[in-house]
Design a protein around this motif. Structure first.
Motif, short mmCIF file in Angstrom:
data_model
loop_
_atom_site.label_atom_id
_atom_site.label_comp_id
_atom_site.label_asym_id
_atom_site.label_seq_id
_atom_site.Cartn_x
_atom_site.Cartn_y
_atom_site.Cartn_z
N MET A 1 10.96 -7.26 -6.44
CA MET A 1 10.19 -6.90 -5.25
C MET A 1 9.37 -5.63 -5.48
O MET A 1 8.22 -5.54 -5.07
N TYR A 2 9.97 -4.64 -6.14
CA TYR A 2 9.24 -3.40 -6.39
C TYR A 2 8.04 -3.67 -7.30
O TYR A 2 6.91 -3.28 -6.99
N THR A 3 8.28 -4.35 -8.41
CA THR A 3 7.21 -4.62 -9.38
C THR A 3 6.10 -5.44 -8.75
O THR A 3 4.92 -5.16 -8.95
N GLY A 4 6.47 -6.45 -7.98
CA GLY A 4 5.46 -7.29 -7.32
C GLY A 4 4.61 -6.52 -6.32
O GLY A 4 3.42 -6.78 -6.18
N ASN A 5 5.20 -5.54 -5.66
CA ASN A 5 4.48 -4.80 -4.63
C ASN A 5 3.61 -3.67 -5.16
O ASN A 5 2.71 -3.22 -4.47
N ILE A 6 3.90 -3.18 -6.38
CA ILE A 6 3.06 -2.08 -6.89
C ILE A 6 1.86 -2.59 -7.69
O ILE A 6 0.98 -1.81 -8.03
N ILE B 1 23.56 -11.07 0.01
CA ILE B 1 23.53 -10.88 -1.44
C ILE B 1 24.45 -9.71 -1.76
O ILE B 1 24.11 -8.55 -1.55
N GLN B 2 25.63 -10.03 -2.28
CA GLN B 2 26.66 -9.03 -2.56
C GLN B 2 26.73 -8.64 -4.04
O GLN B 2 27.18 -7.55 -4.36
N ASP B 3 26.32 -9.52 -4.92
CA ASP B 3 26.41 -9.28 -6.36
C ASP B 3 25.47 -8.13 -6.75
O ASP B 3 24.26 -8.24 -6.58
N PRO B 4 26.02 -7.01 -7.28
CA PRO B 4 25.18 -5.86 -7.65
C PRO B 4 24.07 -6.22 -8.65
O PRO B 4 22.95 -5.70 -8.54
N GLU B 5 24.38 -7.10 -9.58
CA GLU B 5 23.36 -7.49 -10.57
C GLU B 5 22.22 -8.25 -9.89
O GLU B 5 21.04 -8.01 -10.17
N GLU B 6 22.56 -9.15 -8.97
CA GLU B 6 21.53 -9.89 -8.25
C GLU B 6 20.70 -8.95 -7.37
O GLU B 6 19.47 -9.07 -7.29
N GLN B 7 21.36 -7.99 -6.73
CA GLN B 7 20.64 -6.99 -5.92
C GLN B 7 19.64 -6.22 -6.79
O GLN B 7 18.50 -5.99 -6.40
N GLN B 8 20.10 -5.82 -7.99
CA GLN B 8 19.25 -5.04 -8.88
C GLN B 8 18.05 -5.85 -9.37
O GLN B 8 16.92 -5.36 -9.37
N CYS C 1 0.85 -1.21 0.00
CA CYS C 1 0.00 0.00 0.00
C CYS C 1 0.87 1.25 0.00
O CYS C 1 0.60 2.21 -0.72
N VAL C 2 1.91 1.23 0.83
CA VAL C 2 2.80 2.40 0.93
C VAL C 2 3.50 2.63 -0.41
O VAL C 2 3.54 3.76 -0.91
N LEU C 3 4.04 1.55 -1.01
CA LEU C 3 4.75 1.69 -2.29
C LEU C 3 3.83 2.19 -3.40
O LEU C 3 4.27 2.91 -4.30
N ARG C 4 2.56 1.81 -3.34
CA ARG C 4 1.63 2.26 -4.38
C ARG C 4 1.23 3.72 -4.20
O ARG C 4 0.73 4.34 -5.13
N LEU C 5 1.45 4.27 -2.99
CA LEU C 5 1.06 5.66 -2.71
C LEU C 5 2.17 6.67 -3.01
O LEU C 5 1.89 7.82 -3.30
N ILE C 6 3.42 6.25 -2.91
CA ILE C 6 4.52 7.21 -3.03
C ILE C 6 5.06 7.22 -4.47
O ILE C 6 4.81 6.29 -5.24
N PRO C 7 5.81 8.28 -4.84
CA PRO C 7 6.38 8.33 -6.19
C PRO C 7 7.31 7.14 -6.46
O PRO C 7 7.94 6.61 -5.55
N GLU C 8 7.37 6.75 -7.73
CA GLU C 8 8.16 5.57 -8.12
C GLU C 8 9.62 5.68 -7.69
O GLU C 8 10.20 4.71 -7.19
N SER C 9 10.23 6.86 -7.84
CA SER C 9 11.65 6.99 -7.49
C SER C 9 11.88 6.70 -6.00
O SER C 9 12.83 6.02 -5.62
N GLN C 10 10.97 7.21 -5.16
CA GLN C 10 11.06 6.96 -3.72
C GLN C 10 10.84 5.48 -3.41
O GLN C 10 11.54 4.89 -2.58
N GLY C 11 9.85 4.88 -4.07
CA GLY C 11 9.54 3.47 -3.85
C GLY C 11 10.70 2.57 -4.21
O GLY C 11 11.06 1.66 -3.47
N GLU D 1 15.40 -0.79 -2.75
CA GLU D 1 16.85 -1.03 -2.90
C GLU D 1 17.56 -0.96 -1.55
O GLU D 1 18.43 -1.79 -1.26
N ASP D 2 17.17 0.00 -0.71
CA ASP D 2 17.75 0.09 0.64
C ASP D 2 17.40 -1.14 1.47
O ASP D 2 18.23 -1.66 2.22
N TYR D 3 16.16 -1.59 1.33
CA TYR D 3 15.72 -2.79 2.06
C TYR D 3 16.58 -3.99 1.66
O TYR D 3 17.07 -4.73 2.52
#
Length: 202
Positions: free
Chosen positions: A78-83, A65-72, A40-50, A55-57
């Motif tokens: 996670m972002y796409t699934g939550n919005i 998970i250290q690999d930057p590509e895997e993190q990305q 709900c929170v991610l759907r309410l805030i701007p995409e850049s903030q979400g 990414e911080d989470y």
């Protein structure tokens, strides 16, 4: 587990031990009981903030998970699934009280399932208490000894993993799933350190 209310309150008191934490918990509790979810929170805030929040989470919550590509890739997933429009996420507040406390604990229901086997998988560093699974195991074993019919219950801990065990130690998680599915010596287990730990009461 089916903890008595005083035990739940004692556990809460250990974490809610300052004024800022009390304020944060009060806000969290109101949002939880009103049916708000992280999605709900991610759907309410701007995409850049979400995206930045997710990414911080990933960086803070999953240091394994250290690999930057895997993190990305995981952040994008996670972002796409939550919005997307909410669905199963709304079940959480119907099943759980704030603080992941079951409204109707499975402790007494799982031993009555009409299945042959139930396996619990916890991370060895999981915040979730492995004693819940061990208590189900004990009740099921007692029921079978008394001539009843209860599933065989196995409780495993995945080494070097917390609550998100499938992400924090993928190889050991896969090995644990293979073993619970009946493969005694899975070909996927190349490192003995990946073998799941059979949980024992402390």
């Amino acid at each position: 587990p089916d903890d008595p209310p005083e035990q739940i309150e004692a556990r809460r008191a250990r974490y809610i031990n300052s004024k800022p934490r009390k304020i944060a918990y009060s806000a969290y509790r109101k949002l939880w009981t009103s049916g708000y979810t992280p999605g709900c929170v991610l759907r309410l805030i701007p995409e850049s903030q979400g995206r930045r929040l997710v990414e911080d989470y990933i960086r803070n919550r999953l240091p394994a998970i250290q690999d930057p590509e895997e993190q990305q890739i995981l952040s994008e997933y996670m972002y796409t699934g939550n919005i997307l429009p909410g669905s199963g996420e709304y079940g959480l507040s119907r099943l759980l009280l704030p603080g992941a406390i079951a409204k109707q604990p499975g402790l007494h229901r799982i031993p009555n399932l009409q299945v042959k086997k139930v396996s619990f998988l916890y991370g060895a560093l999981d915040w979730m208490d492995v004693n819940g699974g061990l208590a189900v195991q004990a009740i099921s074993a007692q029921k079978n000894l008394s001539g009843g019919s209860s599933p065989q219950v196995n409780v495993y801990q995945v080494p070097n993993a917390g609550h998100l065990l499938m992400l924090e130690n993928t190889n050991a998680f896969n090995a644990a799933v293979a073993i619970t599915a009946g493969r005694r010596h899975p070909n996927t287990i190349l490192d003995p350190a990946d073998l799941p730990i059979v949980a024992k009461p402390k």
